[in-house]
Design a protein around this motif. Sequence first.
Motif, PDB file in Angstrom:
ATOM      1  N   ASP A   1      37.587 -51.789  20.844  1.00 12.86           N
ATOM      2  CA  ASP A   1      37.139 -50.682  19.650  1.00 12.86           C
ATOM      3  C   ASP A   1      38.442 -50.449  18.933  1.00 12.86           C
ATOM      4  OD1 ASP A   1      36.801 -48.304  18.698  1.00 12.86           O
ATOM      5  OD2 ASP A   1      35.783 -47.202  20.292  1.00 12.86           O
ATOM      6  N   ARG A   2      38.536 -50.873  17.691  1.00 15.49           N
ATOM      7  CA  ARG A   2      39.548 -50.648  16.715  1.00 15.49           C
ATOM      8  C   ARG A   2      40.059 -49.577  16.576  1.00 15.49           C
ATOM      9  NH1 ARG A   2      43.058 -54.130  17.221  1.00 15.49           N
ATOM     10  NH2 ARG A   2      44.011 -52.971  15.429  1.00 15.49           N
ATOM     11  N   THR A   3      39.154 -48.583  16.314  1.00 16.91           N
ATOM     12  CA  THR A   3      39.413 -47.241  15.926  1.00 16.91           C
ATOM     13  C   THR A   3      40.089 -46.327  17.204  1.00 16.91           C
ATOM     14  OG1 THR A   3      37.271 -46.875  14.902  1.00 16.91           O
ATOM     15  CG2 THR A   3      38.132 -44.976  15.437  1.00 16.91           C
ATOM     16  N   LEU A   4      39.281 -46.743  18.299  1.00 12.60           N
ATOM     17  CA  LEU A   4      40.026 -46.064  19.542  1.00 12.60           C
ATOM     18  C   LEU A   4      41.450 -46.801  19.778  1.00 12.60           C
ATOM     19  CD1 LEU A   4      40.200 -44.330  22.073  1.00 12.60           C
ATOM     20  CD2 LEU A   4      39.122 -46.310  23.106  1.00 12.60           C
ATOM     21  N   ILE A   5      41.691 -48.095  19.434  1.00 12.33           N
ATOM     22  CA  ILE A   5      43.260 -48.650  19.524  1.00 12.33           C
ATOM     23  C   ILE A   5      43.919 -47.926  18.627  1.00 12.33           C
ATOM     24  CG2 ILE A   5      44.370 -50.567  19.084  1.00 12.33           C
ATOM     25  CD1 ILE A   5      41.991 -52.386  20.421  1.00 12.33           C
ATOM     26  N   GLU A   6      43.545 -47.719  17.408  1.00  9.76           N
ATOM     27  CA  GLU A   6      44.479 -47.085  16.434  1.00  9.76           C
ATOM     28  C   GLU A   6      44.791 -45.582  16.867  1.00  9.76           C
ATOM     29  OE1 GLU A   6      42.587 -47.427  12.725  1.00  9.76           O
ATOM     30  OE2 GLU A   6      42.543 -49.606  12.819  1.00  9.76           O
ATOM     31  N   LYS A   7      43.792 -44.980  17.367  1.00  8.17           N
ATOM     32  CA  LYS A   7      44.074 -43.494  17.987  1.00  8.17           C
ATOM     33  C   LYS A   7      44.898 -43.441  18.989  1.00  8.17           C
ATOM     34  CE  LYS A   7      41.399 -39.575  19.789  1.00  8.17           C
ATOM     35  NZ  LYS A   7      39.990 -39.244  20.471  1.00  8.17           N
ATOM     36  N   MET A   8      44.803 -44.553  19.868  1.00  7.69           N
ATOM     37  CA  MET A   8      45.894 -44.653  21.219  1.00  7.69           C
ATOM     38  C   MET A   8      47.287 -45.021  20.772  1.00  7.69           C
ATOM     39  SD  MET A   8      44.114 -43.626  23.744  1.00  7.69           S
ATOM     40  CE  MET A   8      43.298 -42.584  22.708  1.00  7.69           C
ATOM     41  N   GLN A   9      47.339 -45.698  19.640  1.00  4.07           N
ATOM     42  CA  GLN A   9      48.695 -46.148  19.128  1.00  4.07           C
ATOM     43  C   GLN A   9      49.335 -45.053  18.602  1.00  4.07           C
ATOM     44  OE1 GLN A   9      47.464 -49.481  16.173  1.00  4.07           O
ATOM     45  NE2 GLN A   9      48.494 -50.673  17.278  1.00  4.07           N
ATOM     46  N   GLU A  10      48.683 -44.065  17.979  1.00  2.00           N
ATOM     47  CA  GLU A  10      49.325 -42.832  17.539  1.00  2.00           C
ATOM     48  C   GLU A  10      50.067 -42.055  18.565  1.00  2.00           C
ATOM     49  OE1 GLU A  10      46.962 -40.483  14.882  1.00  2.00           O
ATOM     50  OE2 GLU A  10      46.187 -42.012  13.812  1.00  2.00           O
ATOM     51  N   ILE A  11      49.199 -42.101  19.558  1.00  3.06           N
ATOM     52  CA  ILE A  11      49.710 -41.061  20.902  1.00  3.06           C
ATOM     53  C   ILE A  11      50.845 -41.846  21.414  1.00  3.06           C
ATOM     54  CG2 ILE A  11      48.985 -40.749  23.276  1.00  3.06           C
ATOM     55  CD1 ILE A  11      46.229 -40.163  22.300  1.00  3.06           C
ATOM     56  N   VAL A  12      50.811 -43.476  21.374  1.00  4.12           N
ATOM     57  CA  VAL A  12      51.818 -44.079  21.892  1.00  4.12           C
ATOM     58  C   VAL A  12      53.158 -44.087  21.156  1.00  4.12           C
ATOM     59  CG1 VAL A  12      52.760 -46.531  22.814  1.00  4.12           C
ATOM     60  CG2 VAL A  12      50.436 -45.864  23.385  1.00  4.12           C
ATOM     61  N   ASN A  13      52.935 -44.214  19.896  1.00  5.56           N
ATOM     62  CA  ASN A  13      54.006 -44.122  18.815  1.00  5.56           C
ATOM     63  C   ASN A  13      54.798 -42.641  18.927  1.00  5.56           C
ATOM     64  OD1 ASN A  13      53.941 -46.723  18.041  1.00  5.56           O
ATOM     65  ND2 ASN A  13      52.476 -46.226  16.264  1.00  5.56           N
TER      66      ASN A  13
ATOM     67  N   LEU B   1      49.894 -48.574  25.644  1.00  2.59           N
ATOM     68  CA  LEU B   1      48.477 -48.484  24.952  1.00  2.59           C
ATOM     69  C   LEU B   1      47.392 -48.895  25.684  1.00  2.59           C
ATOM     70  CD1 LEU B   1      47.345 -48.386  21.980  1.00  2.59           C
ATOM     71  CD2 LEU B   1      47.890 -51.086  21.706  1.00  2.59           C
ATOM     72  N   ASN B   2      47.614 -49.931  26.104  1.00  2.00           N
ATOM     73  CA  ASN B   2      46.445 -50.667  27.067  1.00  2.00           C
ATOM     74  C   ASN B   2      45.832 -49.391  28.178  1.00  2.00           C
ATOM     75  OD1 ASN B   2      46.303 -52.775  25.643  1.00  2.00           O
ATOM     76  ND2 ASN B   2      47.449 -53.945  26.829  1.00  2.00           N
ATOM     77  N   LYS B   3      46.820 -49.022  28.789  1.00  2.00           N
ATOM     78  CA  LYS B   3      46.775 -48.200  29.769  1.00  2.00           C
ATOM     79  C   LYS B   3      45.848 -46.633  29.283  1.00  2.00           C
ATOM     80  CE  LYS B   3      49.565 -44.896  31.304  1.00  2.00           C
ATOM     81  NZ  LYS B   3      50.502 -43.933  31.739  1.00  2.00           N
ATOM     82  N   GLU B   4      46.112 -46.366  28.009  1.00  2.00           N
ATOM     83  CA  GLU B   4      45.525 -45.281  27.532  1.00  2.00           C
ATOM     84  C   GLU B   4      44.333 -45.605  27.005  1.00  2.00           C
ATOM     85  OE1 GLU B   4      46.802 -42.117  27.496  1.00  2.00           O
ATOM     86  OE2 GLU B   4      48.483 -42.863  28.622  1.00  2.00           O
ATOM     87  N   TYR B   5      44.125 -46.647  26.303  1.00  2.00           N
ATOM     88  CA  TYR B   5      42.890 -47.079  25.940  1.00  2.00           C
ATOM     89  C   TYR B   5      41.741 -47.196  26.979  1.00  2.00           C
ATOM     90  CZ  TYR B   5      39.231 -50.491  23.947  1.00  2.00           C
ATOM     91  OH  TYR B   5      38.198 -51.118  23.715  1.00  2.00           O
TER      92      TYR B   5
END
Length: 183
Positions: free
Chosen positions: A151-163, A19-23
């Motif tokens: 950036d909470r919005t970006l984190i949520e977007k990246m969480q979807e990708i990781v999930n 997640l952090n890498k993608e963020y």
Amino acid sequence: MSDRQQFENIYDEFRTLVLNKEYYAHRISRSGKLLKSLDIFLALFAGGSGVLGFALWKTKIFNLPVGPLLLSLATGVAVVLGIARPYLRLEDEHERLSSVQGAYGAIAFLMEDVVTRIKTNREVDENAETIYRALRQVRTSLVAREDTPADRTLIEKMQEIVNQRFPAATYFYYPPSDNAPTK
């Protein structure tokens, strides 16, 4: 702690690293686009004289010369940005993001090896646990260089990708412990 719980902790850590890498990869992309846009804007308008010949700048609306007004405004903004740019430290920010993303990428890659080894051997051995602890310490050292606030919005977007790539419960097989309650 059971082997399964240890593995879940390691797997969760792996997913957080990805997640952090993608963020930070996304943040680097945005930062690069901003730098490129700023460079193009400054190249076009800081000198001003290069664009004066464009027919667009001779355009009039309601007999009002709009082109020269826009050119003057854009040139003024470009001069101010050109002067302020070194103090904005945009390149330093881009370098920080690249450094953090690279570190997270390397740690995630190593942690994926640990996860794969555990899946293959179906046990969390001492070596895997040692590597996990060492990588967590490296990750902890990165906290001071992370975005604050993130950036909470970006984190949520990246969480979807990781999930999607690494689902929390279905990516790995690890037998439940004998003491685990049955459903």
